[in-house]
Design an enzyme around this catalytic site. Structure first.
Site, mmCIF file in Angstrom:
data_model
loop_
_atom_site.group_PDB
_atom_site.id
_atom_site.type_symbol
_atom_site.label_atom_id
_atom_site.label_comp_id
_atom_site.label_asym_id
_atom_site.label_seq_id
_atom_site.Cartn_x
_atom_site.Cartn_y
_atom_site.Cartn_z
ATOM 1 N N GLY C 148 -61.664 16.038 73.747
ATOM 2 C CA GLY C 148 -61.065 14.813 74.256
ATOM 3 C C GLY C 148 -60.615 13.924 73.115
ATOM 4 O O GLY C 148 -61.045 14.074 71.970
ATOM 5 N N CYS C 149 -59.757 12.968 73.426
ATOM 6 C CA CYS C 149 -59.204 12.110 72.375
ATOM 7 C C CYS C 149 -60.276 11.197 71.778
ATOM 8 O O CYS C 149 -60.458 11.140 70.565
ATOM 9 C CB CYS C 149 -58.013 11.317 72.920
ATOM 10 S SG CYS C 149 -58.329 10.399 74.434
ATOM 11 N N TYR C 150 -60.996 10.462 72.630
ATOM 12 C CA TYR C 150 -62.051 9.587 72.099
ATOM 13 C C TYR C 150 -63.123 10.389 71.342
ATOM 14 O O TYR C 150 -63.542 9.981 70.249
ATOM 15 C CB TYR C 150 -62.708 8.794 73.234
ATOM 16 C CG TYR C 150 -61.882 7.670 73.819
ATOM 17 C CD1 TYR C 150 -61.344 6.661 73.012
ATOM 18 C CD2 TYR C 150 -61.672 7.579 75.196
ATOM 19 C CE1 TYR C 150 -60.621 5.616 73.560
ATOM 20 C CE2 TYR C 150 -60.940 6.523 75.751
ATOM 21 C CZ TYR C 150 -60.418 5.544 74.930
ATOM 22 O OH TYR C 150 -59.704 4.504 75.479
#
Lengths: 339, 339, 339, 339
Positions: C148-150
C-alpha cells in the site's frame, strides 16, 4: 425587520446568501428550504455551527408564504419557473437567481435551456437585476431576475461603451474564465479535484447559455442588435470570474477620454471600480466581495480595445448582487451587508 | 555519443533540459554551468540526487568548448548574445533558449528587450527552431534559436490557416494563459504563493515581448504582414499554456474542411495533435509532455474561428522543443527522449 | 521481450503503470483491460494520444492468459482475489496492486476490508513486494502483493530502526498526509474540487485499513509485536505522501550514529535517499519519481525521534514499485523504466 | 466610538485587522502606519478601494498617541518591544500581535528570538490574550500580548485535558500544518509559488519558536512542567492551521466522558466548537472565521488520545483574536465584528 427566506440552501449560492443575510441589519432569515436536502443548516454546512440554528425544510410554497416577506430562489434552472408564480400571486417579493427569467423570448429560452417556459406571464414582468444599470426599475418591482455570473462581468464592462458609442463597435469577443464554484455543487468527474487541479480548459465553446443573455442586454443598451463571441474556461480556483474582452472598433478612440467616460459612468457606484490606466484587475481583489473591477487598454492603432473585468461569481455574480437588489427594492442602504 | 552541455542549469528550463537529456540514449551531459550558482546539481535541485553526480561550474566558454559538441543556452534574455559568438566560432553547435536571436530586425529587438543587440551577425544566421515548420532548415544549421513559449502555442495553432488561407484573415486576438514557471525562477512579490494562489490576472496587456515574435513568423508564413492582439494571463498552476485564439474571417469557412486541412497539415507530426471537432485541449493532457494539442470551433455564421492550443511551457515551449531541435540537427529519431 | 498486461487501466495506478511500461525497454504491453470501461486507451486517457494505439477490453482471464506473460492487477480491493487464482493456475506471473493479499490473517482481512477472503491459498503464497526489504523473495516468486502507499512510506522509514533496535521503541505515531489521487478515481462529493481545494483534514482517524498492514510488517521486521497510532490526512495536491513519524524511545539514541546506520542500511539502494541531518524531504523532490526520501531528527533529550518520509503515492507507492518488482522478478536492471 | 490604530498595515495580519475593524460598530480606525511602506491603504492593498480612504503613515509614536485610544501592533518580532513602552506610558491601550511579550523568561526569549529583550518591565505586565482561558485578566488589563497562531490551536485543543487531568499525560506530540500566510509577506524563494504549489514539507523540526510558548502556557494550566514534541509543516494553501495532537496517557480515559468534559469546558464559548465524536475539523469550515474547531478520538486501548484542532491562522490565530481581545478589554459584545 423584513422576513426573508432562501430556497436552495444546499447549493453554493444559497450558502453565500445565508452568510450575507445573517449579517444584514435590516432583515431576519425566517425560512430556509431545499428540494431534496433537509435538516439543520449547520449539518448541511458545518461552517454555520454557532452562527445559526436554522433548519432546512423540504420546500413548500405555503410555508414560504407564511414565513417570509421576500423569498430568494437559488434553485437550478427549470425549477424556479415552477415556484415563482405561486409566490408572486400571494403578494410576496421574489428574487430569482436562476436563468429562468432572463431571456425574454420564449424560443430563445427553449433553445438554450432545453425546456419550454412554463411561466411566460411573469417572465414578461421580471426586472433584470443588474443593479447599476436598472436601479430605477428594480426599486419599483416585486420580482427581480438576478443576472448570471458571466453576464454580470461582461455587461458592467461593456455598458458604458455600448450605450454611449454603439456605432463604434465592429465586433466583441469575450474570453471568460471562471472558478469551479460557478458550476454549482454538481458531483461529476469533470469537477473532481484531480481533473481540475493544475488543469485549465475551455468548455462549451460558442455554446454557453449565458451568450444570449449577454447579447440581449447589450442590444438593449445599444439600441441595436449586438452579437458576441463568447468562450468560457474553467480556472483551478474556488471562486472568481475574469473576462478579457476584445472589442474591434469601426473608428479610433482616445484612451484617456474613454477612461474618463468610464469613470464618470460609474462615478456614484460603490461596487464598480474603474481602475487607473495601466492597472489590471486581479481576482484576489474582488473574491469574497461585491465589487466589479474594470481595466481598460487601447491598442497602439487605437482600433482594438481590451477590457478586463473581475468579479466573485458567487457574490457580485450571484448572492451579493441578489442582496444588493433587495437593498434597492426595500430602500435599504444599498451597501448594507455587502461592504 | 554526442557530448552536450547546459548553461543556465539553475533555471527551470535548465532543470527540465537536464531531466530530458539524462534519459536520452544518444547523448551524454558533460558540462553544466550557470552564471552565479555553482556546486553539485543535486544540491541546486535535490530531485536529481541518485540520478546524477554532475557539478555546476561558473560558466566559462573555454571549458564549455572543450567539454561539449553541443551547448544548450538557457540563460536570461540579453545574456545569451554575449556567449553565442565564441561558441559558434569554436565550431560548436548551439541551441539558444533565450529571446536574443528570435527578432530579426535590430530596432524591434531594442524596442522589446530594451538593449542593443551585440551579435547581429549570428542573429542573421540563427534558424528559428519551430520544429514542425522549419525542420529542413534546422537539419542543416549549427545554430538554432528556440522559440518562445507563447509563440510556440500560437504559431502551431495558426500555421495551417495562415499559410493556406492568408487572405481570409481579418483579425487575430490571442488570449494566452500561462502557469507560473513561465516567469522563470524570479524571486518577486508578484510570484509569491499568496499573491498567485486563488488568483488570476492579465499582465503586460498589449505589451509583451512575444507579440513581435508571433507577428514576425505569422507574417513569414502568410507572405504578408500579419498583426495580432496579444494578452497574456497568469494561471495559478505550475506549468502549461493554453491560448484561445479568435480569428475574424473575411469570408466564410467550412468547419469540416478546415478540420481536415489541419489534420492533413500535421498528419506526419507526432507532437501536434489536432483534436476531433467538439473536443477541447486540456492542460493536464500536455503538461510534462512535448505535445501541442489543438482544438477548432467555427461560429454559426462561419465568420469567426476559435482555435485553442495547449502546450507545456517548459517542455514543448522550451526544453522539450530544444531537445527535438537537437534530434533534428543530429539526425536522431525525432521523438527520442521525448515520448 | 516480456509481454505484460494491465488490468484496471481506467484507474490512476493503471494509467501510471502504462506510462512507465511504454518506456520500459524490456517489455511490451500486449493487453489492457478494465471491469467496466472499454475502448481506445487514448479515449479513456487522452494524454496517451500518439503514444499508444492500445484498446481496453472488458477483462476476460482467458484473453489475459493468452496475451501476457505477466499481469499487473490494478483493481479495487475485493476484486483482485476473484482473478488471481486463475492467472496463477495458468502459470502466469502476477503483481497485484490491491490490498487483497497483504494481510496474512483472514480475520484481519475481514475486519478491515469487510469481506471474507476468497483465495486463502494464494494469500499464503503472496510475497510482499517491498523491494528494498524483501528483494530475495521477490526474485524467486511468481506472485507479488504490491505494498500500500502509506505502508511503503512508513515501512521504509522505520525498517532500519525497527529491525536493528526493536527494543528501544516505546511507541510510534504516524501522521500521514496524502494527495487526492490516493483515493483513486472515485466520484464523490468529498473529492470534488471545491471541497478539497484550500482545505485540509484528517480522515479515518485510527481507523484506516493500512494500519494493520504497517503493523504486520513492522512486527515481522522487529521480531515482536509492534503497534502504531496512524492518522491519515487529505492534502490539496494531486500526488504525494509525506509521513511524519514520532517514535518515543525507551533509551537514548545518538543522532549521528543513527544517521550513519540509516545511510548504511540503504547504501546500495538507488530509490531510498537518506537525507543529510538538518534536511527534510519535500514532496516536489519525489513526485513523478520512484524515490523515497527520508529525514531524521532527534530531540534534545534524545528520547524522541522524528522521521519524515516522502514518496509519490502513485509511483513508489503503487505503479513504480510494481515495475520495480517486475524488474526484480525478471532480473532486469532494477532501475529500468524508473529513473 | 473608540479610536483605534493599526501599526504594520502592510503585513497580512494588519490587512485582516483593518478588514475586521472597518466592520466593527464600536470603533473607528483613526490611524494606520508601517515601518517602511507609506501611502494610501488602497494602493498598498487594492482590495480596500471604495472601502476606506485611510493613508498609511510612517510610524511615529506621537502621532499614534494623539490619534488613538487603542493601538494594535502587527509588527515583526523584535520590533514591537521598541514601541510598546512609549504607548503604555502615554496611557494608551495596546494589543501586540508579535512574539515579543509571550515568553516570560528572558533567557528563553533570547534563545528563541535571538535578541535580548529590551522591555522586561512590560513583559512582566503583559496579559496573554488567549481569550477563552484568560478572559478575566484580559478584561482588566491595558496591555495584551496576542497569542501565536500555532499556540492558539494547540492550547485551545489541550486546555481542558491539561487543566483537568494533568497527571494522566505521559507525552504530547503536535503535528502542525499551516497555510503559507503564516510566514507573513516575506519575499523568499521558499515561498514562491512554484516552490510551494503541489508541495508539502516539514520545517524547523523540533526547532520552532512557538514550542516554548505552547509549553509555558500548558505548564501554567497543568500546574506542572509540560513538554511537547512540535513539528510544523507548510501546506499549499493560503490560510489555515490544522494540528493533529497525539497524547499518550498514563492511564485509560473514557471517550464519551472526555467528550462531555470538553463540551462542558467550552459550553459558553461561541468561538470554540467541540465537534461530535466521529467528526473531524476541516480547514474550510474555519478559514475566514474566528472559530476553533476541535475533534477528539480515543484509541481502542484507550491510552492514546488524538485531538485535531483547526483555526484560521490570520483570524483566530492573529487579527480575529486580537479584535476579540479588544472586545473583552472594552466590554463590547465579544462577538462584535467577528461573526
Amino acid at each position: 425587520m423584513v422576513r426573508v427566506g432562501i430556497v436552495g440552501i444546499s447549493g453554493f449560492s444559497g450558502k453565500v446568501l445565508l452568510d450575507l443575510l445573517l449579517n444584514h441589519k435590516d432583515v431576519r432569515v425566517t425560512y430556509v428550504a431545499a428540494n431534496s436536502t433537509t435538516g439543520r443548516v449547520d449539518t448541511i454546512w458545518p461552517e454555520f455551527k454557532n452562527r445559526t440554528e436554522l433548519v432546512c425544510a423540504k420546500y413548500a410554497s405555503q410555508e414560504a408564504i407564511e414565513a417570509c416577506d421576500l423569498i430568494f430562489l437559488a434553485l437550478p434552472h427549470t425549477e424556479s419557473m415552477n415556484v415563482v408564480g405561486t409566490l408572486l400571486a400571494a403578494g410576496k417579493n421574489v428574487i430569482d437567481l436562476s436563468g429562468d427569467y432572463r431571456l425574454k423570448k420564449l424560443p430563445l429560452y427553449k433553445k438554450w435551456y432545453h425546456a419550454d417556459h412554463k411561466d411566460p406571464k411573469n417572465l414578461a414582468k421580471a426586472v433584470y437585476g443588474l443593479c447599476e444599470i436598472y436601479r430605477t426599475k428594480i426599486a419599483k418591482t416585486k420580482f427581480v431576475s438576478n443576472p448570471g455570473c458571466y453576464p454580470t462581468a461582461a455587461l458592467l464592462a461593456l455598458a458604458p461603451l455600448v450605450s454611449i458609442y454603439p456605432k463604434k463597435i465592429a465586433s466583441i469577443a469575450i474570453d471568460a474564465k471562471s472558478g469551479v464554484s460557478g458550476a454549482g455543487r454538481k458531483v461529476a468527474e469533470g469537477f473532481m479535484y484531480c481533473f481540475v487541479n493544475e488543469n485549465f480548459k475551455a468548455y462549451r465553446v460558442l455554446n454557453h447559455q449565458h451568450t444570449p443573455e449577454i447579447e440581449q442586454y447589450l442590444s438593449r443598451m445599444a439600441g441595436k442588435a449586438v452579437t458576441t463571441t463568447f468562450v468560457p474556461h474553467l480556472l483551478p480556483i474556488d471562486s472568481g470570474i475574469l473576462e478579457t474582452i476584445y472589442v474591434r472598433l469601426n473608428s479610433v478612440l482616445n484612451e484617456s477620454a474613454l477612461h474618463e467616460m468610464y469613470k464618470k459612468f460609474y462615478k456614484t457606484e460603490t461596487f464598480v471600480r474603474v481602475l487607473d490606466l495601466g492597472q489590471q484587475p486581479e481576482l484576489r481583489h474582488v473574491v469574497k466581495t461585491n465589487f466589479c473591477d474594470i481595466g481598460l487598454t487601447l491598442s497602439e492603432d487605437r482600433k482594438t480595445l481590451v477590457i478586463t473585468s473581475a468579479i466573485d461569481n458567487l457574490v457580485k455574480g450571484a448572492a451579493g448582487q441578489a442582496v444588493q437588489n433587495m437593498n434597492i427594492m426595500y430602500g435599504f442602504n444599498e451597501t448594507e451587508g455587502l461592504l
